[in-house]
Design an enzyme around this catalytic site. Structure first.
Site, PDB file in Angstrom:
ATOM      1  N   ARG A 262      37.820  39.845  26.817  1.00 52.11           N
ATOM      2  CA  ARG A 262      37.671  41.142  27.476  1.00 52.11           C
ATOM      3  C   ARG A 262      38.990  41.904  27.500  1.00 52.11           C
ATOM      4  O   ARG A 262      40.055  41.307  27.660  1.00 52.11           O
ATOM      5  CB  ARG A 262      37.197  40.949  28.923  1.00 52.11           C
ATOM      6  CG  ARG A 262      35.902  40.155  29.077  1.00 52.11           C
ATOM      7  CD  ARG A 262      34.685  41.025  28.939  1.00 52.11           C
ATOM      8  NE  ARG A 262      33.457  40.234  29.055  1.00 52.11           N
ATOM      9  CZ  ARG A 262      32.798  40.035  30.195  1.00 52.11           C
ATOM     10  NH1 ARG A 262      33.254  40.554  31.317  1.00 52.11           N
ATOM     11  NH2 ARG A 262      31.681  39.325  30.214  1.00 52.11           N
ATOM     12  N   ARG A 277      41.020  37.329  37.115  1.00 48.86           N
ATOM     13  CA  ARG A 277      40.698  38.297  36.050  1.00 48.86           C
ATOM     14  C   ARG A 277      41.608  38.040  34.867  1.00 48.86           C
ATOM     15  O   ARG A 277      42.831  38.004  35.024  1.00 48.86           O
ATOM     16  CB  ARG A 277      40.863  39.731  36.564  1.00 48.86           C
ATOM     17  CG  ARG A 277      40.320  40.798  35.617  1.00 48.86           C
ATOM     18  CD  ARG A 277      40.441  42.180  36.232  1.00 48.86           C
ATOM     19  NE  ARG A 277      39.656  42.306  37.447  1.00 48.86           N
ATOM     20  CZ  ARG A 277      38.346  42.580  37.469  1.00 48.86           C
ATOM     21  NH1 ARG A 277      37.696  42.754  36.339  1.00 48.86           N
ATOM     22  NH2 ARG A 277      37.716  42.687  38.621  1.00 48.86           N
ATOM     23  N   GLU A 349      32.246  37.713  42.034  1.00 47.89           N
ATOM     24  CA  GLU A 349      31.124  37.421  41.130  1.00 47.89           C
ATOM     25  C   GLU A 349      31.440  36.260  40.188  1.00 47.89           C
ATOM     26  O   GLU A 349      32.505  36.221  39.563  1.00 47.89           O
ATOM     27  CB  GLU A 349      30.804  38.661  40.304  1.00 47.89           C
ATOM     28  CG  GLU A 349      29.762  38.461  39.227  1.00 47.89           C
ATOM     29  CD  GLU A 349      29.929  39.430  38.069  1.00 47.89           C
ATOM     30  OE1 GLU A 349      29.612  39.049  36.938  1.00 47.89           O
ATOM     31  OE2 GLU A 349      30.401  40.563  38.308  1.00 47.89           O
ATOM     32  N   SER A 352      26.112  37.165  36.907  1.00 50.95           N
ATOM     33  CA  SER A 352      25.227  38.320  37.019  1.00 50.95           C
ATOM     34  C   SER A 352      23.943  37.971  36.295  1.00 50.95           C
ATOM     35  O   SER A 352      23.981  37.563  35.128  1.00 50.95           O
ATOM     36  CB  SER A 352      25.848  39.562  36.372  1.00 50.95           C
ATOM     37  OG  SER A 352      26.798  40.155  37.214  1.00 50.95           O
ATOM     38  N   ARG A 390      36.246  31.854  38.036  1.00 52.22           N
ATOM     39  CA  ARG A 390      36.253  32.077  39.488  1.00 52.22           C
ATOM     40  C   ARG A 390      35.657  30.891  40.239  1.00 52.22           C
ATOM     41  O   ARG A 390      35.941  30.712  41.424  1.00 52.22           O
ATOM     42  CB  ARG A 390      35.522  33.373  39.819  1.00 52.22           C
ATOM     43  CG  ARG A 390      36.307  34.594  39.367  1.00 52.22           C
ATOM     44  CD  ARG A 390      35.556  35.882  39.523  1.00 52.22           C
ATOM     45  NE  ARG A 390      36.342  36.999  39.023  1.00 52.22           N
ATOM     46  CZ  ARG A 390      35.882  38.238  38.901  1.00 52.22           C
ATOM     47  NH1 ARG A 390      34.628  38.511  39.232  1.00 52.22           N
ATOM     48  NH2 ARG A 390      36.657  39.200  38.434  1.00 52.22           N
TER      49      ARG A 390
END
Length: 428
Positions: A262, A277, A349, A352, A390
């Site tokens: 990402r 992140r 999160e 999802s 996470r």
């Protein structure tokens, strides 16, 4: 992609639905293009009918000794006119496609309008741990004191937004992945190890292109252009691109382990340190292809599976139902599974679960035939099962002890050689 017929027949309905995502959609230009397309189609069909009618008179004219050259001339003129009209029609259809393909998916009717401010928890598991007898460490301190992560050497060989799993840290990461994988296999999902380098059609079908072309890492010197997958979903929803499936083969259930690449690593919050992140992280992704009337059941199954993985680890988390504007571009509905990060005092999160309905299938021409031979677009769904970057920090922070050690969840111990506690390492 939204069904063009739906926009043509119910433009205000589509406009209102998209407004819940904060999208200001004016259907007037598309409606004008639809009208132009209808007129051109009618003209082309009329000309073809006239061509056929004239051509049919040639045999009788020849027999009667009539002038067939006049007929041939007229047919040739109509054919030339039709060629021009068909070229114009192709341009109109291309413009219709270009205007529709940038539109987001319509949210499900029960979703609240607006963005993150209208997300709301619908389920909670476990208690947020308290540390009354000692001052807790954050996951960066824990990972370094336990010898699990090397941030300094990662920065040296790669840069910021990266990390190196080392020793028991690498084993713990692999244990998490093995736990996720073994669970999905036991549930009857088919495991896929896809390529990490994908073509543009894959990004288009997944709904990431054209709007989010700049959010991925493109590879220079590739022809045609290729990019690094941002999530295994991008690969998995393309497995059956341009295919017609049998209803008897649905639902199809897949999962894949991949690193994810990402461009979003920059800190959105100053406290998003360490692994919260990054440019690259590990994730196990689930995807289902279903019938149009089977996707709601599939959605609930994916949510249940993601929840069960966290509950198996004994981690405190919550389930959030996202408002329309916080659902991603391609999705009609999304639930986020968010794990508690004690040092940040917030839930983050880790999964999802989303239903794209037929949005991705329309872009990728992924269809199925029912038992009557009628063609339908598949529904596609995806859910993280799970992302580790996470879960790993939450596991360290929630399970830390007063002596600086961390208890390994029972589900992971078989993959850790029976290790039940991670202990601080002596500094050399």
């Amino acid at each position: 992609m939204i069904d063009a017929k739906l926009i043509e027949e119910k433009p205000e309905y589509v406009k209102e639905a998209l407004s819940k995502k904060g999208w200001d959609f004016d259907p007037a230009p598309l409606l004008a293009l639809f009208e132009t397309r209808r007129a051109l189609l009618k003209e082309v069909e009329t000309n073809k009918a006239e061509q056929n009618k004239l051509s049919a008179t040639v045999p009788s004219l020849k027999k009667a000794g009539g002038d067939v050259q006049t007929v041939f001339k007229k047919v040739k003129e109509l054919a030339a006119l039709n060629k021009d009209k068909e070229t114009e029609l192709s341009k109109v259809e291309a413009e219709i496609k270009s205007q529709i393909e940038v539109l987001p998916n319509m949210p499900d009717p029960d979703l609240l309008a607006g963005g993150k401010e209208n997300n709301h928890p619908i389920y909670h598991f476990g208690k947020e741990p308290t540390f009354d007898s000692f001052k807790p460490k954050d996951h960066v301190e824990l990972a370094e004191s336990l010898g699990l992560i090397d941030y300094k050497r990662a920065a040296k060989i790669s840069g910021s937004g990266t990390w190196i799993y080392t020793g028991l840290g690498a084993q713990l990461e692999w244990a998490l992945l093995n736990y996720f994988i073994s669970t999905h296999l036991a549930d009857g999902y088919t495991m896929i190890l896809p390529p990490h380098i994908l073509n543009e059609d894959s990004g288009y079908t997944a709904g990431q292109f054209p709007k989010f072309r700049e959010d991925v890492f493109w590879l220079e010197g590739t022809n045609p252009k290729k990019f690094l997958l941002p999530t295994a979903e991008t690969a998995l929803v393309n497995l059956h691109r341009n295919e017609v499936l049998s209803i008897d083969d649905l639902p199809k259930k897949y999962f894949a382990y991949t690193p994810c690449y990402r461009k979003e690593a920059g800190s959105y919050r100053t406290e998003e340190r360490g692994m919260i992140r990054g440019y690259q992280f590990d994730k196990v992704e689930m995807v289902q292809y279903t019938t149009d009337d089977g996707s709601d059941e599939a959605f609930e199954e994916l949510v249940k599976k993601a929840k069960a993985l966290l509950e198996g680890l004994g981690l405190c988390y919550q389930l959030d139902k996202l408002a329309a504007g916080d659902c991603s571009h391609s999705m009609a509905r999304t639930y986020d599974i968010e794990v508690w990060i004690p040092s940040m005092h917030i839930y983050k999160e880790v999964s999802s679960v989303s239903n794209a309905r037929d949005y991705q299938a329309r872009r990728g021409m992924i269809r199925y035939k029912d038992h009557n031979g009628k063609m339908h677009f598949c529904h596609t769904l995806n859910g993280s099962g799970l992302a580790t970057s996470r879960v790993f920090p939450a596991l360290l922070e929630q399970n830390q002890q007063a002596d600086g050690s961390v208890v390994v969840p029972e589900k992971l111990r078989p993959f850790m050689g029976g290790i039940s506690v991670l202990k601080p390492v002596e500094k050399k």
